[in-house]
Enzyme design. Structure first.
Site, PDB file in Angstrom:
ATOM      1  N   SER A  69       0.833  -1.201   0.000  1.00 14.17           N
ATOM      2  CA  SER A  69       0.000   0.000   0.000  1.00 14.17           C
ATOM      3  C   SER A  69       0.870   1.253   0.000  1.00 14.17           C
ATOM      4  O   SER A  69       0.575   2.239  -0.699  1.00 14.17           O
ATOM      5  CB  SER A  69      -0.923  -0.001   1.215  1.00 14.17           C
ATOM      6  N   GLU A 128       5.455   2.228  14.650  1.00 17.40           N
ATOM      7  CA  GLU A 128       6.400   1.136  14.373  1.00 17.40           C
ATOM      8  C   GLU A 128       6.043   0.357  13.103  1.00 17.40           C
ATOM      9  O   GLU A 128       6.915   0.033  12.300  1.00 17.40           O
ATOM     10  CB  GLU A 128       6.445   0.187  15.572  1.00 17.40           C
ATOM     11  N   ARG A 129       4.737   0.029  12.904  1.00 17.80           N
ATOM     12  CA  ARG A 129       4.343  -0.742  11.722  1.00 17.80           C
ATOM     13  C   ARG A 129       4.602   0.043  10.437  1.00 17.80           C
ATOM     14  O   ARG A 129       5.102  -0.496   9.443  1.00 17.80           O
ATOM     15  CB  ARG A 129       2.872  -1.148  11.789  1.00 17.80           C
ATOM     16  N   ARG A 130       4.272   1.344  10.430  1.00 15.17           N
ATOM     17  CA  ARG A 130       4.519   2.169   9.247  1.00 15.17           C
ATOM     18  C   ARG A 130       6.016   2.256   8.961  1.00 15.17           C
ATOM     19  O   ARG A 130       6.447   2.232   7.799  1.00 15.17           O
ATOM     20  CB  ARG A 130       3.939   3.573   9.474  1.00 15.17           C
TER      21      ARG A 130
END
Length: 293
Positions: free
Chosen positions: A60, A86-88
């Site tokens: 994405s 953190e995920r981004r």
């Protein structure tokens, strides 16, 4: 740390951020930072990240970029330390991005730790062990009691206590829990085993034979040498549904075995609460808000 920030903890991540608005208004400009200049938050409680989910987010980001900027702070050593996102951050690295949008804020160690823990506690994919470690981090780093953590996070003290007890499990059993081989209910039942030397072996048996929490409770009861186990099992089958539900709720609240005993001829009965040690008894008394002089 100022009381204003402490109170914000119980209202969640957004409320905590809002307490810094006075200092951060002028620093809300989104800037592009080099990803290799950013380091992960050392207080990040989450150790397991879903690889499939990260891959989907990375795809994405490749197509549309990062919509929500990271929150970082300047490092006293070099570069920046990640506060939230953190995920981004991980997905952007996976996507091959060289830079990422971020907001730089001036936060101290305690504020940074609070935000990292809160951001992750608001998610539903933390393992029980990661959640337990998050509560422990708050207690140790901010010198809070279980009651204070409970109040500020809006969770009951027994809820916090039950998770913290997981940290006393042997390393091998923690690994089973972290991997999802054991459930929270199974882990808590294992903690009620009196002879801790048999705990790892019983955990392995639970996983191998896919024992339910009820089956494990019966097995632990037998290993603990409790008398009249068969009679107790028969009593449970015949227990009134309302009393059975009440018994289950009490077990959940006290984090130990609780038995409601009632006679068929009258509405009278008694409640028995098991404890494994003086420390465990004191924990139960604390839940009941009973303080001995």
């Amino acid at each position: 740390m100022p009381n204003k920030k402490n109170k914000a903890l119980g209202r969640g991540l957004e409320a905590l951020f809002s307490t810094f608005e006075g200092d951060a208004q002028a620093k809300e400009t989104v800037v592009e930072l080099k990803i290799d200049e950013i380091r992960s938050n050392p207080y990040q409680p989450r150790k397991i990240f879903d690889e499939t989910g990260l891959a989907e987010l990375a795809e994405s980001i490749k197509q549309q970029g990062v919509f929500q900027p990271l929150i970082v702070r300047s490092s006293s050593v070099m570069g920046y330390e990640l506060i939230a996102g953190e995920r981004r951050y991980r997905a952007s690295k996976l996507a091959g991005k060289k830079t990422i949008p971020a907001i730089v804020r001036q936060l101290d160690e305690a504020e940074m730790m609070e935000i990292a823990v809160l951001e992750n506690l608001q998610r539903e994919d933390l393992t029980p062990l990661e959640e337990a470690q998050a509560y422990n981090t708050l207690m140790e780093n901010l010198h809070l009691t279980q009651a204070q953590v409970s109040e500020r996070l809006g969770k009951s003290r027994p809820y916090i206590a039950n998770y913290l007890r997981l940290l006393s499990l042997p390393k091998e059993v923690k690994e089973m829990l972290q991997a999802g081989q054991l459930s929270m209910g199974q882990a808590r039942t294992l903690l009620s085993l009196k002879d801790k030397k048999n705990l790892v072996q019983l955990a392995k048996k639970t996983v191998k034979e896919n024992l339910t929490v009820r089956q494990l409770e019966q097995l632990v009861s037998e290993l603990n040498g409790e008398k009249n186990h068969k009679k107790a099992a028969k009593r449970k089958v015949a227990l009134d549904p309302h009393l059975q539900k009440s018994e289950d709720l009490l077990k959940e609240r006290f984090g130990t075995n609780v038995a409601i005993k009632s006679t068929a001829r009258s509405k009278k009965g008694k409640i028995e609460i098991s404890y494994l040690s003086m420390d465990d008894l004191n924990r139960i008394l604390d839940i009941l808000d009973i303080h001995l002089d």
